[in-house]
Scaffold this active site. Structure first.
Site, PDB file in Angstrom:
ATOM      1  N   GLY A  50      14.981   4.460  -1.969  1.00 33.84           N
ATOM      2  CA  GLY A  50      13.953   4.713  -2.980  1.00 33.84           C
ATOM      3  C   GLY A  50      12.731   3.819  -2.781  1.00 33.84           C
ATOM      4  O   GLY A  50      11.593   4.281  -2.877  1.00 33.84           O
ATOM      5  N   ASP A  51      12.964   2.546  -2.487  1.00 30.65           N
ATOM      6  CA  ASP A  51      11.856   1.598  -2.298  1.00 30.65           C
ATOM      7  C   ASP A  51      11.004   1.980  -1.085  1.00 30.65           C
ATOM      8  O   ASP A  51       9.776   1.924  -1.129  1.00 30.65           O
ATOM      9  CB  ASP A  51      12.383   0.169  -2.069  1.00 30.65           C
ATOM     10  N   SER A  52      11.676   2.352   0.004  1.00 31.82           N
ATOM     11  CA  SER A  52      10.923   2.677   1.212  1.00 31.82           C
ATOM     12  C   SER A  52      10.200   4.008   1.053  1.00 31.82           C
ATOM     13  O   SER A  52       9.117   4.205   1.607  1.00 31.82           O
ATOM     14  CB  SER A  52      11.838   2.697   2.434  1.00 31.82           C
TER      15      SER A  52
ATOM     16  N   ASN B 267      10.165  -4.852  -1.424  1.00 30.55           N
ATOM     17  CA  ASN B 267      10.563  -3.914  -0.364  1.00 30.55           C
ATOM     18  C   ASN B 267       9.518  -2.819  -0.184  1.00 30.55           C
ATOM     19  O   ASN B 267       9.122  -2.502   0.942  1.00 30.55           O
ATOM     20  CB  ASN B 267      11.898  -3.238  -0.717  1.00 30.55           C
TER      21      ASN B 267
ATOM     22  N   GLY C 221       7.113   2.983  -0.611  1.00 27.90           N
ATOM     23  CA  GLY C 221       6.254   2.278   0.354  1.00 27.90           C
ATOM     24  C   GLY C 221       5.529   3.253   1.269  1.00 27.90           C
ATOM     25  O   GLY C 221       4.319   3.125   1.507  1.00 27.90           O
TER      26      GLY C 221
END
Ligand SMILES: Nc1ncnc2c1ncn2[C@@H]1O[C@H](COP(=O)(O)OP(=O)(O)O)[C@@H](O)[C@H]1O
Ligand SMILES: *[C@@H]1O[C@H](CO)[C@@H](O)[C@H](O)[C@H]1NC(C)=O
Ligand SMILES: *[C@@H]1O[C@H](CO)[C@@H](O)[C@H](O)[C@H]1NC(C)=O
Length: 349
Positions: A303-305, A74, A308
């Site tokens: 959290g993942d984005s 992600n 990123g």
């Protein structure tokens, strides 16, 4: 100074991620569903016996969605989306020889990520139940093939060149349950080649039960991400007698660091509250873009984005302030979409 973001050749394969490629099976469920399968809201766990029937029940819900997921994947996809330079990112992990695996290859390649999956003959592609309830989510992962990743794959010349090309590495802590030796190979490579190695605390269970490989990898880590619950769990396990996030972030940043690395920067998010950055021995607080509760579709992938968005700026040589801006922008967009999805193009300056 590195060349500007418009320098396409410079950005080619600059960022490499490694992790558990999972097919997300996402649906809105009620509290009764969570209770029946003994799942706590807002948690991330690995599947056990008692969860086996849950996947079938989930897959039969009318609004169910199947999407490429996995924390690192992600983050890499979001970084790729922010960069808008095809092939700027690469990703490795293990999938099965099945339809889901093929779907994943298609989806990620279409996004512009260079994928180098290992393919396992015996296990199906891993899945992750994404249970959305009252705008929050819980994750239950069945790693299956993802659990079969081996460092031999990374070291094959047709894959190793990807690591050699990359200047930045990102691996979420979840991968420590699968192939800690692969994590260390990249971590040590980053030291000898003067590259940037980054990780994420990923989940409370990683901080609690995988402390040894986590701390071993942290030794090489230039940037560490996490959220408040994870940071506090980590602190408790270390025996630090504080719940103060600023203090915890600084303490993590000051854990032993390999000679030759300059500094470890620690970035801890707290949902709608300001992000803590530990840098140069002190903590600073960075507000997030406010968003009203009814604009939030689900916080899955927040959290993942965030990571990123951060990475997309970092690889362009931007300063921390701008990295945080990119992170907040990406997270803000993703929480207004279901799971870790986003519109065709970012509108970030
Ligand atoms: N309620 C919110 N309001 C505004 N931004 C949010 C909110 N929740 C999440 N975000 C954005 O997502 C980022 C990560 O959120 P967080 O919930 O801490 O991640 P995680 O998914 O790891 O729990 C935040 O730093 C912020 O940019
Ligand atoms: C995980 O997936 C495998 C392969 O599909 C399956 O055999 C196993 O029962 C699953 N385990 C759980 C706990 O869901
Ligand atoms: C942080 O993430 C974990 C999952 O890793 C989750 O259990 C926890 O609720 C999150 N904390 C916050 C404050 O969002």
């Amino acid at each position: 100074m590195p060349p500007s973001g418009s320098d396409v050749a410079y950005l080619e394969r600059i960022l490499m991620g490694m992790g558990n490629p999972l097919l997300d099976i996402a649906a809105v469920v009620d509290d009764d569903f969570l209770e029946r399968y003994d799942v706590k809201l807002n948690n991330a766990i690995l599947a056990e016996e008692k969860h086996i029937p849950m996947y079938k029940e989930l897959a039969e819900l009318p609004d169910v969605k199947f999407i490429a997921g996995g924390a690192t994947q992600n983050a890499i996809r979001v970084a790729q989306w922010m960069l808008q330079v095809p092939g700027a990112t690469s990703y490795m992990g293990c999938i099965g020889k099945d339809e889901f695996g093929q779907e994943m290859i298609k989806a990620c390649s279409a996004d512009g990520v260079n994928v180098h999956y290992m393919e396992d003959e015996e296990h199906p592609t891993g899945t992750c139940a994404v249970l959305v309830c009252r705008g929050e989510r819980s994750l239950v992962a069945n790693l299956s093939a993802a659990n079969c990743y081996k460092s031999e794959h990374l070291l094959e010349p047709t894959n190793w060149f990807v690591a050699e090309r990359a200047k930045y590495f990102y691996i979420a802590g979840f991968f420590l349950t699968v192939s800690p030796e692969s994590v260390l190979i990249l971590a040590k490579h980053s030291l000898t080649e003067k590259k940037v190695f980054m990780m994420n605390l990923a989940a409370p269970f990683i901080c609690e039960f995988f402390t040894k490989p986590l701390v071993e990898a942290l030794f090489y880590c230039d940037y560490l991400f996490g959220n408040e619950t994870e940071a506090q769990t980590f602190a408790r396990v270390q025996g630090w007698e504080t719940e103060d996030l600023g203090e915890i972030a600084v303490k993590i940043s000051q854990l032993p660091l390999a000679e030759g690395k300059q500094e470890r920067i620690v970035v801890i998010t707290q949902g709608g509250d300001p992000t803590v950055v530990a840098h140069g021995g002190k903590a600073t607080f960075h507000p997030v873009k406010p968003i009203s509760k009814n604009e939030i579709v689900d916080t899955n992938g927040a959290g993942d984005s965030f990571v990123g968005g951060f990475l997309s700026q970092l690889v362009q040589g931007k300063d921390i302030e701008q990295c945080i801006r990119g992170a907040n922008y990406a997270a803000n967009v993703v929480i207004q979409h279901s799971s870790c999805t986003y519109p065709a193009k970012p509108s970030f300056e």
